[in-house]
Design a protein around this motif. Sequence first.
Motif, PDB file in Angstrom:
ATOM      1  N   ILE A 113       0.848  -1.192   0.000  1.00  0.00           N
ATOM      2  CA  ILE A 113       0.000   0.000   0.000  1.00  0.00           C
ATOM      3  C   ILE A 113       0.881   1.238   0.000  1.00  0.00           C
ATOM      4  O   ILE A 113       1.917   1.283   0.675  1.00  0.00           O
ATOM      5  N   LEU A 114       0.489   2.244  -0.778  1.00  0.00           N
ATOM      6  CA  LEU A 114       1.226   3.497  -0.865  1.00  0.00           C
ATOM      7  C   LEU A 114       0.551   4.533   0.029  1.00  0.00           C
ATOM      8  O   LEU A 114      -0.609   4.882  -0.175  1.00  0.00           O
ATOM      9  N   LEU A 115       1.311   4.997   1.032  1.00  0.00           N
ATOM     10  CA  LEU A 115       0.819   5.996   1.985  1.00  0.00           C
ATOM     11  C   LEU A 115       1.732   7.208   1.966  1.00  0.00           C
ATOM     12  O   LEU A 115       2.946   7.064   1.841  1.00  0.00           O
ATOM     13  N   LYS A 116       1.132   8.375   2.109  1.00  0.00           N
ATOM     14  CA  LYS A 116       1.910   9.606   2.361  1.00  0.00           C
ATOM     15  C   LYS A 116       1.401  10.145   3.697  1.00  0.00           C
ATOM     16  O   LYS A 116       0.229  10.496   3.840  1.00  0.00           O
ATOM     17  N   ILE A 117       2.314  10.194   4.672  1.00  0.00           N
ATOM     18  CA  ILE A 117       1.957  10.630   6.020  1.00  0.00           C
ATOM     19  C   ILE A 117       2.691  11.934   6.285  1.00  0.00           C
ATOM     20  O   ILE A 117       3.924  11.997   6.146  1.00  0.00           O
ATOM     21  N   THR A 118       1.943  12.975   6.647  1.00  0.00           N
ATOM     22  CA  THR A 118       2.509  14.313   6.804  1.00  0.00           C
ATOM     23  C   THR A 118       2.110  14.897   8.151  1.00  0.00           C
ATOM     24  O   THR A 118       0.955  14.792   8.576  1.00  0.00           O
ATOM     25  N   CYS A 119       3.070  15.539   8.828  1.00  0.00           N
ATOM     26  CA  CYS A 119       2.764  16.349  10.007  1.00  0.00           C
ATOM     27  C   CYS A 119       2.255  17.693   9.512  1.00  0.00           C
ATOM     28  O   CYS A 119       2.888  18.329   8.686  1.00  0.00           O
ATOM     29  N   VAL A 120       1.102  18.110  10.019  1.00  0.00           N
ATOM     30  CA  VAL A 120       0.518  19.393   9.566  1.00  0.00           C
ATOM     31  C   VAL A 120       0.390  20.371  10.708  1.00  0.00           C
ATOM     32  O   VAL A 120       0.494  20.028  11.858  1.00  0.00           O
TER      33      VAL A 120
END
Length: 120
Positions: A113-120
């Motif tokens: 699975i392709l995930l993009k996890i970002t701190c916002v």
Amino acid sequence: MSSKIQIYVAEARGLTNMDGLLGKNDAYAILRVGKQKHKTNILANAGKNPKWEQTFDFDACQTDEVIVDVYDYDNIKDDLIGSVKVPLSQVMSAGQIESWYALSRGAKNGGEILLKITCV
């Protein structure tokens, strides 16, 4: 200390087919961080390479982890295709991570699975 993170669930590839020779996966993912939970859309007949392209927001701590379970929807009982746990300490120090993660079901490979996890 709590932070906001955003998880973009892009797509999966090479998912194990849970519906036998004639069927295709009706794939969806459940994402959990602590007690918070979000679910992607169910993609009917998506097969081995579903594309969700959905974003979800969570409150998280550096010690939390993202747990992603990918399922094949069925009328009677949904089948687990695979799971992955991503420690948020990696994301908190980098600010953002985009990667393919291996999904496993016990010792079996369920795809990626392709995930993009970002701190916002």
